[in-house]
Design a protein around this motif. Structure first.
Motif, mmCIF file in Angstrom:
data_model
loop_
_atom_site.group_PDB
_atom_site.id
_atom_site.type_symbol
_atom_site.label_atom_id
_atom_site.label_comp_id
_atom_site.label_asym_id
_atom_site.label_seq_id
_atom_site.Cartn_x
_atom_site.Cartn_y
_atom_site.Cartn_z
ATOM 1 N N VAL A 114 21.223 60.419 49.748
ATOM 2 C CA VAL A 114 20.211 61.433 50.055
ATOM 3 C C VAL A 114 20.419 61.950 51.468
ATOM 4 O O VAL A 114 20.477 61.162 52.422
ATOM 5 C CB VAL A 114 18.785 60.861 49.925
ATOM 6 C CG1 VAL A 114 17.745 61.853 50.445
ATOM 7 C CG2 VAL A 114 18.479 60.501 48.479
ATOM 8 N N ASP A 115 20.537 63.259 51.594
ATOM 9 C CA ASP A 115 20.527 63.924 52.893
ATOM 10 C C ASP A 115 19.074 64.256 53.198
ATOM 11 O O ASP A 115 18.480 65.127 52.551
ATOM 12 C CB ASP A 115 21.373 65.197 52.823
ATOM 13 C CG ASP A 115 21.440 65.957 54.141
ATOM 14 O OD1 ASP A 115 20.625 65.666 55.045
ATOM 15 O OD2 ASP A 115 22.294 66.857 54.261
ATOM 16 N N SER A 116 18.486 63.569 54.160
ATOM 17 C CA SER A 116 17.066 63.763 54.452
ATOM 18 C C SER A 116 16.769 65.132 55.051
ATOM 19 O O SER A 116 15.600 65.544 55.100
ATOM 20 C CB SER A 116 16.572 62.678 55.412
ATOM 21 O OG SER A 116 17.112 62.881 56.709
ATOM 22 N N ARG A 117 17.794 65.817 55.547
ATOM 23 C CA ARG A 117 17.635 67.092 56.265
ATOM 24 C C ARG A 117 16.765 66.924 57.504
ATOM 25 O O ARG A 117 16.217 67.890 58.033
ATOM 26 C CB ARG A 117 17.046 68.183 55.365
ATOM 27 C CG ARG A 117 17.730 68.347 54.035
ATOM 28 C CD ARG A 117 19.178 68.744 54.164
ATOM 29 N NE ARG A 117 19.350 70.133 54.560
ATOM 30 C CZ ARG A 117 20.527 70.679 54.864
ATOM 31 N NH1 ARG A 117 21.624 69.934 54.820
ATOM 32 N NH2 ARG A 117 20.611 71.938 55.208
ATOM 33 N N GLN A 118 16.655 65.671 57.970
ATOM 34 C CA GLN A 118 15.837 65.352 59.122
ATOM 35 C C GLN A 118 16.658 64.538 60.114
ATOM 36 O O GLN A 118 17.809 64.166 59.846
ATOM 37 C CB GLN A 118 14.599 64.551 58.699
ATOM 38 C CG GLN A 118 13.508 65.377 58.044
ATOM 39 C CD GLN A 118 12.814 66.302 59.030
ATOM 40 O OE1 GLN A 118 12.788 66.061 60.244
ATOM 41 N NE2 GLN A 118 12.242 67.376 58.512
ATOM 42 N N VAL A 119 16.067 64.265 61.261
ATOM 43 C CA VAL A 119 16.656 63.358 62.252
ATOM 44 C C VAL A 119 15.567 62.408 62.723
ATOM 45 O O VAL A 119 14.377 62.657 62.536
ATOM 46 C CB VAL A 119 17.251 64.109 63.458
ATOM 47 C CG1 VAL A 119 18.390 65.017 63.031
ATOM 48 C CG2 VAL A 119 16.174 64.909 64.185
ATOM 49 N N GLY A 120 15.968 61.314 63.335
ATOM 50 C CA GLY A 120 15.014 60.396 63.925
ATOM 51 C C GLY A 120 14.058 59.820 62.896
ATOM 52 O O GLY A 120 14.419 59.549 61.747
ATOM 53 N N VAL A 121 12.793 59.673 63.310
ATOM 54 C CA VAL A 121 11.817 59.018 62.447
ATOM 55 C C VAL A 121 11.530 59.836 61.199
ATOM 56 O O VAL A 121 11.036 59.302 60.197
ATOM 57 C CB VAL A 121 10.533 58.711 63.242
ATOM 58 C CG1 VAL A 121 9.733 59.967 63.527
ATOM 59 C CG2 VAL A 121 9.675 57.688 62.531
ATOM 60 N N GLY A 122 11.866 61.128 61.203
ATOM 61 C CA GLY A 122 11.750 61.921 59.975
ATOM 62 C C GLY A 122 12.618 61.345 58.873
ATOM 63 O O GLY A 122 12.213 61.273 57.705
ATOM 64 N N THR A 123 13.822 60.919 59.225
ATOM 65 C CA THR A 123 14.688 60.223 58.274
ATOM 66 C C THR A 123 14.084 58.871 57.911
ATOM 67 O O THR A 123 14.151 58.441 56.745
ATOM 68 C CB THR A 123 16.094 60.037 58.862
ATOM 69 O OG1 THR A 123 16.646 61.323 59.166
ATOM 70 C CG2 THR A 123 17.009 59.315 57.890
ATOM 71 N N GLY A 124 13.491 58.198 58.886
ATOM 72 C CA GLY A 124 12.851 56.916 58.626
ATOM 73 C C GLY A 124 11.718 57.032 57.623
ATOM 74 O O GLY A 124 11.611 56.217 56.685
ATOM 75 N N PHE A 125 10.868 58.040 57.765
ATOM 76 C CA PHE A 125 9.767 58.222 56.822
ATOM 77 C C PHE A 125 10.290 58.568 55.424
ATOM 78 O O PHE A 125 9.715 58.133 54.415
ATOM 79 C CB PHE A 125 8.818 59.309 57.317
ATOM 80 C CG PHE A 125 7.970 58.914 58.500
ATOM 81 C CD1 PHE A 125 7.455 57.630 58.616
ATOM 82 C CD2 PHE A 125 7.669 59.824 59.502
ATOM 83 C CE1 PHE A 125 6.679 57.253 59.703
ATOM 84 C CE2 PHE A 125 6.885 59.471 60.588
ATOM 85 C CZ PHE A 125 6.385 58.175 60.687
ATOM 86 N N ALA A 126 11.369 59.342 55.354
ATOM 87 C CA ALA A 126 11.968 59.644 54.049
ATOM 88 C C ALA A 126 12.488 58.371 53.390
ATOM 89 O O ALA A 126 12.325 58.163 52.174
ATOM 90 C CB ALA A 126 13.099 60.662 54.221
ATOM 91 N N THR A 127 13.123 57.521 54.191
ATOM 92 C CA THR A 127 13.628 56.248 53.665
ATOM 93 C C THR A 127 12.489 55.379 53.142
ATOM 94 O O THR A 127 12.583 54.783 52.055
ATOM 95 C CB THR A 127 14.403 55.499 54.760
ATOM 96 O OG1 THR A 127 15.457 56.335 55.255
ATOM 97 C CG2 THR A 127 14.992 54.200 54.232
ATOM 98 N N LEU A 128 11.401 55.315 53.896
ATOM 99 C CA LEU A 128 10.256 54.501 53.474
ATOM 100 C C LEU A 128 9.606 55.061 52.214
ATOM 101 O O LEU A 128 9.113 54.302 51.373
ATOM 102 C CB LEU A 128 9.238 54.420 54.602
ATOM 103 C CG LEU A 128 9.667 53.597 55.817
ATOM 104 C CD1 LEU A 128 8.651 53.725 56.942
ATOM 105 C CD2 LEU A 128 9.852 52.128 55.441
ATOM 106 N N ALA A 129 9.609 56.395 52.065
ATOM 107 C CA ALA A 129 9.071 56.985 50.837
ATOM 108 C C ALA A 129 9.870 56.516 49.631
ATOM 109 O O ALA A 129 9.312 56.190 48.571
ATOM 110 C CB ALA A 129 9.079 58.507 50.939
ATOM 111 N N GLY A 130 11.198 56.480 49.768
ATOM 112 C CA GLY A 130 12.035 55.963 48.691
ATOM 113 C C GLY A 130 11.784 54.491 48.434
ATOM 114 O O GLY A 130 11.701 54.041 47.275
ATOM 115 N N ALA A 131 11.628 53.732 49.514
ATOM 116 C CA ALA A 131 11.369 52.295 49.374
ATOM 117 C C ALA A 131 10.039 52.036 48.679
ATOM 118 O O ALA A 131 9.905 51.075 47.903
ATOM 119 C CB ALA A 131 11.396 51.629 50.744
#
Length: 284
Positions: A114-131
């Motif tokens: 998955v390309d989150s299209r984000q950087v920093g904690v934006g990518t972190g929140f996307a990862t947690l949504a998947g988790a």
């Protein structure tokens, strides 16, 4: 562990959160002078990067190799994973997502990147949504869809003292239009479709902080949100912003904590000392 979750160090996940959720974090690298370090507490730290930038020492960054990511995927498979969700920072800003795609082709289990299209904690929140989806018993494809949707819905806004560091690293994108007046203004920037884009110009750093607060409140609206504030060598102002947003978005946060901390070394290398960012990530 039928579905393993992988992300990279730019996602800025606190170590305890990654450990609690079983998320594997793959480091990017920082090159200071002629020495290569992994990003992290035992390698390249934000303090090291800020000091090097102030002293005009050569600083660059590099993605993890496909081989390094494949090793992570195979370790997860050996530990019992039958599928893997791998969420990374914007492919427009780094080759990390490409490395993940290449590694996924050779992995012994299915890897959904998955390309989150984000950087920093934006990518972190996307990862947690998947988790969250995986923890609730969802499929890896459902988890990937949730991560992509979270990244798309997230607003990442930031202020830099100067555009010079973004210019040096070639990450300035649409913000290049600001360069002509960069010395006279404090630029507010945003992540737009995975790239750095200009947002507004303000005259002082105090005004920039006030505008970040207002823009974050607007981005949250009436939605429940996760919220993160990051900085590089600017802790006092970051805490002021975080405190103000805790008060103003108390209902949106629903007792969730505002993450506030120093930006990682890799992203810090491209924005420079003084940067403050706010990330508003709707949960619905």
């Amino acid at each position: 562990m039928p579905v393993a979750i992988v992300t990279d160090s730019t996602a800025s996940l606190p170590a305890e959160v990654a450990a609690e959720r079983g998320i594997v974090v793959v480091p990017l690298q920082v090159v200071l002078g002629a020495t290569v370090y992994d990003e992290g507490a035992d390698g390249a730290t934000p303090e090291m990067v800020a000091a090097a930038l102030r002293e005009w020492k050569p600083v660059s960054t590099s993605r993890p190799s496909p081989a390094a990511l494949l090793e992570v995927y195979e370790k997860a498979a050996a530990d019992g994973a039958t599928e893997i969700l791998s969420v990374h920072l914007s492919g427009e800003m780094s080759g990390t997502f490409e490395s993940a795609q290449l590694a996924a082709r050779d992995a012994s289990v299915r890897v959904v990147t998955v390309d989150s299209r984000q950087v920093g904690v934006g990518t972190g929140f996307a990862t947690l949504a998947g988790a969250d989806v995986v923890a609730a018993g969802g499929t890896v494809d459902d988890a990937a869809a949730a991560a992509r949707a979270r990244g798309e819905a997230t607003s990442s806004l930031f202020y830099v003292d100067t555009l010079e560091y973004l210019r040096r690293g070639g990450r300035i994108g649409a913000a290049a239009a600001l360069l002509g007046g960069a010395l006279a203004v404090k630029p507010l920037l945003q992540i737009e479709d995975g790239r750095v884009a200009s947002l507004e110009r303000v005259r002082t750093s105090a005004r920039a902080l006030a505008r970040l607060e207002e823009l974050a409140v607007q981005a949250a609206g009436d939605l429940p949100v996760d919220l993160g504030v990051a900085h590089l060598a600017n802790p006092e102002r970051a805490e002021l912003l975080a405190d103000a947003l805790r008060r103003r978005l108390e209902a949106n946060l629903e007792d969730r904590e505002v993450w506030c901390g120093e930006l990682g070394a890799v992203l810090g290398a491209h924005v420079g000392p003084g940067m403050i960012a706010v990330c508003v990530s709707p949960r619905a």
